[in-house]
Design a protein around this motif. Structure first.
Motif, mmCIF file in Angstrom:
data_model
loop_
_atom_site.group_PDB
_atom_site.id
_atom_site.type_symbol
_atom_site.label_atom_id
_atom_site.label_comp_id
_atom_site.label_asym_id
_atom_site.label_seq_id
_atom_site.Cartn_x
_atom_site.Cartn_y
_atom_site.Cartn_z
ATOM 1 N N LEU A 39 37.005 20.323 54.805
ATOM 2 C CA LEU A 39 38.309 20.506 55.452
ATOM 3 C C LEU A 39 39.438 20.122 54.505
ATOM 4 C CD1 LEU A 39 40.163 20.966 57.922
ATOM 5 C CD2 LEU A 39 39.745 18.571 58.535
ATOM 6 N N LEU A 40 39.355 18.957 53.906
ATOM 7 C CA LEU A 40 40.439 18.495 53.039
ATOM 8 C C LEU A 40 40.598 19.382 51.811
ATOM 9 C CD1 LEU A 40 39.861 14.628 53.242
ATOM 10 C CD2 LEU A 40 41.590 15.994 54.418
ATOM 11 N N ALA A 41 39.454 19.805 51.220
ATOM 12 C CA ALA A 41 39.533 20.688 50.051
ATOM 13 C C ALA A 41 40.140 22.036 50.436
ATOM 14 C CB ALA A 41 38.137 20.876 49.447
ATOM 15 N N GLY A 42 39.774 22.534 51.621
ATOM 16 C CA GLY A 42 40.319 23.808 52.067
ATOM 17 C C GLY A 42 41.808 23.749 52.333
ATOM 18 N N LEU A 43 42.253 22.668 52.919
ATOM 19 C CA LEU A 43 43.688 22.526 53.197
ATOM 20 C C LEU A 43 44.478 22.430 51.898
ATOM 21 C CD1 LEU A 43 43.617 19.994 56.191
ATOM 22 C CD2 LEU A 43 43.869 22.474 56.275
ATOM 23 N N ARG A 44 43.931 21.711 50.919
ATOM 24 C CA ARG A 44 44.623 21.604 49.642
ATOM 25 C C ARG A 44 44.704 22.970 48.963
ATOM 26 N NH1 ARG A 44 46.373 17.566 46.835
ATOM 27 N NH2 ARG A 44 45.386 16.052 48.217
ATOM 28 N N ALA A 45 43.598 23.733 49.033
ATOM 29 C CA ALA A 45 43.586 25.062 48.409
ATOM 30 C C ALA A 45 44.588 25.991 49.086
ATOM 31 C CB ALA A 45 42.178 25.637 48.478
ATOM 32 N N ALA A 46 44.667 25.945 50.436
ATOM 33 C CA ALA A 46 45.589 26.809 51.168
ATOM 34 C C ALA A 46 47.042 26.443 50.883
ATOM 35 C CB ALA A 46 45.305 26.711 52.662
ATOM 36 N N THR A 47 47.298 25.159 50.688
ATOM 37 C CA THR A 47 48.654 24.735 50.354
ATOM 38 C C THR A 47 49.031 25.193 48.948
ATOM 39 O OG1 THR A 47 48.365 22.795 51.760
ATOM 40 C CG2 THR A 47 50.203 22.746 50.200
ATOM 41 N N ARG A 48 48.046 25.143 48.042
ATOM 42 C CA ARG A 48 48.300 25.518 46.655
ATOM 43 C C ARG A 48 48.674 26.989 46.535
ATOM 44 N NH1 ARG A 48 44.351 22.879 44.776
ATOM 45 N NH2 ARG A 48 42.800 24.559 44.922
ATOM 46 N N VAL A 49 48.086 27.845 47.372
ATOM 47 C CA VAL A 49 48.385 29.288 47.285
ATOM 48 C C VAL A 49 49.450 29.697 48.305
ATOM 49 C CG1 VAL A 49 46.128 29.864 46.353
ATOM 50 C CG2 VAL A 49 46.481 29.886 48.838
ATOM 51 N N HIS A 50 50.187 28.725 48.814
ATOM 52 C CA HIS A 50 51.367 28.992 49.651
ATOM 53 C C HIS A 50 51.039 29.643 50.996
ATOM 54 C CE1 HIS A 50 53.429 27.986 45.988
ATOM 55 N NE2 HIS A 50 52.931 29.043 45.368
ATOM 56 N N LEU A 51 49.887 29.320 51.589
ATOM 57 C CA LEU A 51 49.588 29.782 52.939
ATOM 58 C C LEU A 51 49.931 28.705 53.971
ATOM 59 C CD1 LEU A 51 46.172 31.569 52.307
ATOM 60 C CD2 LEU A 51 48.422 32.617 52.593
ATOM 61 N N LEU A 52 49.855 27.460 53.589
ATOM 62 C CA LEU A 52 50.223 26.340 54.442
ATOM 63 C C LEU A 52 51.354 25.567 53.779
ATOM 64 C CD1 LEU A 52 46.683 24.914 55.406
ATOM 65 C CD2 LEU A 52 48.086 26.510 56.715
ATOM 66 N N ARG A 53 52.062 24.780 54.601
ATOM 67 C CA ARG A 53 53.120 23.939 54.066
ATOM 68 C C ARG A 53 53.164 22.632 54.837
ATOM 69 N NH1 ARG A 53 57.853 24.270 57.367
ATOM 70 N NH2 ARG A 53 57.704 25.972 58.875
#
Length: 948
Positions: free
Chosen positions: A334-348
């Motif tokens: 979960l934590l790795a996925g959230l970091r990856a999604a934030t890095r590619v500008h899908l989450l903020r």
């Protein structure tokens, strides 16, 4: 223009927060927002709705409004609606922090609204009533008034901004509260700012809110080419080559969100914004947001993509732990996925939360799933979320099941949620939920039971009965019984008492106390109190046998009402027991109702003990509809006992409260009582103003129609026109006689006495009076005894007249002001007809009138004393207001001033006060000199308010 918090940029050229980002193309909108913030901070509240398509920049304007309001020193409370968020979600997220503030919990201004606010945040309504609706008042008004007062308390001295984002996802009750609020912020240090898309199902309601006089509607337009170029240059942090600028303009179609995403996409591909045109030929920048999101998703690991797909299906507002459970991912994934999604500008990151960059981002992720994939995820999520409760997770479970076609399961959850909303008064949300259950075509009988309840609460009795009849033949067992009960109750509300009894019989539950109550209530409504009393006694026995405390309290209430007109002691016993049962079972509304009826039976006392207790509990529990009814009784008792000086402020307060609660029928009666106070003060113009208000109210009860002329009769008595008073009382009594009971009851006695004093068919009046239920009331028995005294005195039976007069005085002892008002016609008859010895009584009453400030009544006493040959010098200081006394105004001059304020000329004043015209002229000249008034018109402003 920007729409969300921008992504961080290692170049250092990007702004670090939304509030710091440059806003492009929105000068007009920002000027309007600034103007409204300044006005609201200065006490001229307003509201603004920012409406437009997704990606147009509504949230960015909202963020700017919040930043500017905060900079101006205003408190900012922000909330957001989400898909399937449940009732009051947007308000709850805005207010939760403040409602859990221990300091606010004890605030006196919020105290009557704690239960209403507890419907938003249950912890705040811990007094035990937050989940029970006050059915007298529109719940949106109750919650709205509570929110208004909370905003006022929170922003005291500096103002408050309430921010509500994404209202296109809001529930109907939230929008109803908002519609109430925007009308109430005028003259408050409060501003409301909301955003919404123009799309179903909320578009019509948003548009209606936008048409309110206090609301400014802002509709941001798409950016033109120059504005797009400026925004892209700002987000890139450097000047753009013409080719790059043309590329962005061509692809974004003027939407600020796409400008930002395309600019970010160029950076991700390594494009130099200053590159010549040929450098862009081979750059595969996707032309749409969906394609951009797809590319970013493709760059992530499979297990991380699954997390985002689940988040798109379930939503992130329930928490990322829920998303991880549905995706079957452990914490490290979960934590790795959230970091990856934030890095590619899908989450903020937003405050302490991690959420989608934009709602369109979520929609683009969701579009990447095949229907079977979405269905499988939805079913698994629903299994985890449906906990059998009424929380946000249960709402989402129903949404997910409905989306994949499992209508029966979804319908049962929606029905559970609708019952909860009905119980706490969120009728609009309950209606929307039941409409979805109906559309699914499942569980028809269970749906019909709740739909009948809803329509009855909403006052739509015809529709309720029609709904029930359509399915009653398909019902069976307990559902059939429950449907019959709801239809019977609806019939009672609609005045269809025969139908109510028929439904009770169809249920074939002779020992069910709920049906026994319906039968008793129907009989009472038909004007048969004896039969109703017997049925109520049956209901009490059945409730005792069943152990159903709520039914027992309800049965005792009906029994007490049936007994009230013929056996006050037995009625007090029934109501007293109902109070005890309701208190033991925590049935607050029934307890207040029982105390109110107990006080009504005790109204022979000027301040019934039960009334104060009922008021205290109603205010604490937020039962403001019942509180308004209690205050009506308080005002009535205060007028009768103490007169206009005490009763009028209570009646005005009740009128104001009922106006805010939109209880127009209660408001009309309260305004009638204010008119009665003005009448008792001899202020005919003021009386007529309040009578016009009362008579013009929609849904004004018949008591108001009857009371219009009866109040005029009071004024005529107070000003010495007894023949006119008798004619006016006749007109009002004709309406009263058409009803089984009358309120206020003491007006009957006034009518009878005036008939006797004027000699206008008194025996006919006595016959009518004796057939009313209210003739047994002490206040009316006193008036009847006064009428007996007049009749005896007129016939030369002096001893009988004196005895009847003394007995009347004893009966009216608890109502001193009304007592003295009724004695005026008696004294007038005695003086005019020459019987008895009215002078001692007139002198005693005159002293009381002067002490109480009842100048109109005192004037009548003086006139009668002069006529009887025993003039009395006026108490020249007792009733002179302090301001006039300080100016050296004497009692006689104050009396002249009062008549000047009423518009009388010098000759009329002279006739009224038995003075010469020259003496009156002298008094007026002295008044002008002492007050400094320039003329008679200005002099009137110095008179006490009741004479102006």
């Amino acid at each position: 223009m920007d729409t969300d918090t921008p992504d961080p940029d290692t170049s250092g050229h990007r702004p670090s927060s939304a509030a710091e980002a440059t806003i492009v193309g929105r000068a007009e909108e920002l000027a309007a927002i600034q103007e409204l913030i300044e006005a609201s901070a200065a006490g001229h509240g307003a509201a603004v709705m920012i409406v437009g398509e997704a990606g147009i920049g509504k949230s960015r304007l909202l963020a700017e409004a919040s930043a500017r309001a905060s900079a101006a020193g205003m408190e900012v409370l922000a909330g957001r609606a989400v898909p399937g968020g449940g009732t009051y979600r947007a308000l709850a997220t805005a207010l939760v922090g403040r409602l859990r503030d221990a300091m606010l919990a004890g605030d006196a201004e919020l105290r009557p609204y704690r239960a209403a606010l507890g419907r938003i945040i249950p912890d705040f309504g811990s007094i035990g009533y937050a989940d029970r609706a006050d059915t007298m008042v529109d719940p949106a008004v109750m919650v709205g008034e509570g929110v208004l007062r909370l905003l006022r308390v929170v922003g005291a001295g500096r103002g408050c901004l309430l921010v509500l984002d994404d209202l296109h996802w809001a529930d109907p009750d939230t929008l109803a509260v908002l519609e109430y609020l925007v009308d109430q912020v005028v003259d408050q240090q409060i501003m409301i700012c909301g955003t919404a898309r123009e799309e179903p199902p909320t578009a019509d309601q948003i548009e209606r809110i936008g048409r309110r006089p206090t609301v400014r509607m802002l509709r941001p337009a798409r950016l033109n080419a120059a504005q797009v170029t400026e925004l892209a240059r700002d987000r890139a942090g450097m000047p753009l080559a013409p080719a790059t600028a043309s590329f962005v303009v061509e692809r974004c179609d003027g939407l600020p969100l796409l400008v930002e995403e395309l600019t970010a996409g160029l950076r991700e591909t390594g494009v130099d914004p200053t590159a010549p045109q040929e450098a862009l030929n081979d750059i595969a920048v996707p032309p749409t947001l969906r394609a951009l999101v797809g590319e970013r998703m493709a760059a992530m690991a499979e297990e991380h993509r699954r997390l985002l797909h689940v988040a798109a299906v379930v939503g992130v507002d329930l928490g990322w732990d829920v998303v991880a459970s549905v995706a079957q991912a452990d914490e490290s994934v979960l934590l790795a996925g959230l970091r990856a999604a934030t890095r590619v500008h899908l989450l903020r990151a937003e405050a302490d939360e991690l959420t989608w960059r934009h709602s369109l981002t979520r929609e683009a992720v969701l579009a990447g799933l095949l229907p079977p994939e979405r269905a499988a995820m939805a079913r698994r999520a629903a299994e985890l979320l449906d906990g059998g409760g009424v929380g946000e997770a249960d709402v989402r479970a129903a949404e997910l099941l409905a989306a994949v076609g499992e209508h029966d399961r979804a319908g049962r959850i929606l029905l559970r949620l609708a019952r909860h909303d009905l119980a706490r008064g969120a009728l609009r949300s309950a209606r929307a939920l039941l409409a979805r259950v109906e559309a699914a075509g499942a569980i028809r009988v269970a749906w019909a039971i709740e739909q009948v309840r809803l329509l009855t609460l909403a006052g739509e009795v015809e529709a309720a009965l029609c709904t029930g009849e359509q399915v009653i033949d398909t019902a069976a067992g307990d559902e059939y019984v429950e449907l019959c009960l709801q239809l019977a109750r609806s019939s009672v509300v609609g005045g269809r008492r025969a139908a109510a009894i028929e439904y009770a019989e169809r249920a074939d539950r002779p020992h069910d106390p709920r049906f026994a109550i319906v039968r008793a209530d129907a009989a009472y409504g038909e004007g048969d109190p004896q039969r109703a009393g017997a049925l109520a006694a049956d209901a009490v026995r059945e409730a005792e046998r069943s152990g159903d405390g709520e039914s027992l309290a309800g049965a005792l209430l009906v029994q007490g009402r049936c007994l009230a007109q013929r056996d006050a002691a037995a009625a007090r016993a029934a109501f007293g027991r109902a109070v005890q049962v309701a208190a033991m079972r925590g049935l607050t509304p029934l307890r207040v109702a029982a105390l109110f009826h107990l006080a009504a039976v005790q109204r022979g006392q000027p301040d019934p003990p039960a009334l104060a207790e009922a008021r205290e509990i109603a205010e604490s529990a937020g039962l403001l509809g019942q509180l308004a009814s209690i205050d009506l009784l308080v005002a009535d008792l205060a007028l009768v006992a103490h007169g206009p000086r005490v009763g009028e402020p209570v009646a005005r307060g009740c009128a104001e409260l009922s106006a805010r609660l939109r209880l127009t029928s209660v408001q009309a009666v309260a305004e009638l009582f204010v008119a009665a106070a003005r009448a008792g003060a001899g202020d005919r113009d003021g009386m007529e103003r309040w009578l016009r208000r009362a008579g013009a109210r929609p849904n004004a009860p018949w008591e108001v129609r009857a009371g219009l002329d009866l109040v005029r009769a009071i004024c005529s008595v107070a000003t010495g026109d007894l023949p006119g008073a008798a004619t006016q009382a006749d007109d009002g009594a004709a309406i009263l006689a058409g009803h089984a009971s009358a309120a206020p009851t003491h007006w009957w006695g006034l009518w009878l006495l005036l008939r006797e004093v004027t000699g206008h068919e008194p025996q006919e009046a006595r016959a009518v009076f004796q057939h009313t239920r209210v003739c047994r009331r002490r206040v009316n028995r006193g008036a009847l005894l006064y009428a007996d005294a007049v009749a005896a005195g007129r016939d030369g039976r002096a001893k009988e007249a004196a005895q009847a007069l003394a007995r009347g005085d004893a009966a009216l002892e608890a109502h001193p002001w009304w007592h003295r008002l009724l004695r005026l016609p008696v004294w007038a008859a005695a003086v005019t007809e020459g019987w008895g010895d009215p002078i001692p009584g007139l002198r005693a009453d005159l002293a009381c009138h002067e002490l109480n400030g009842d100048e109109a009544l005192a004037r009548q006493c003086r006139d009668l004393l002069r006529k009887a040959g025993a003039p009395s010098r006026r108490n020249r200081g007792a009733s002179v207001p302090p301001r006039l006394r300080a100016a050296g105004v004497t009692g006689r001059e104050a009396e002249v001033l009062a008549l000047v304020a009423e518009g009388l000329g010098n000759a009329q004043i002279a006739a009224r006060l038995h003075l010469s015209v020259r003496t009156v002229e002298t008094h007026v000249s002295r008044l002008l000199a002492k007050t400094g008034a320039a003329d008679r018109t200005q002099l009137r402003t110095y008179a006490p308010r009741e004479h102006q």
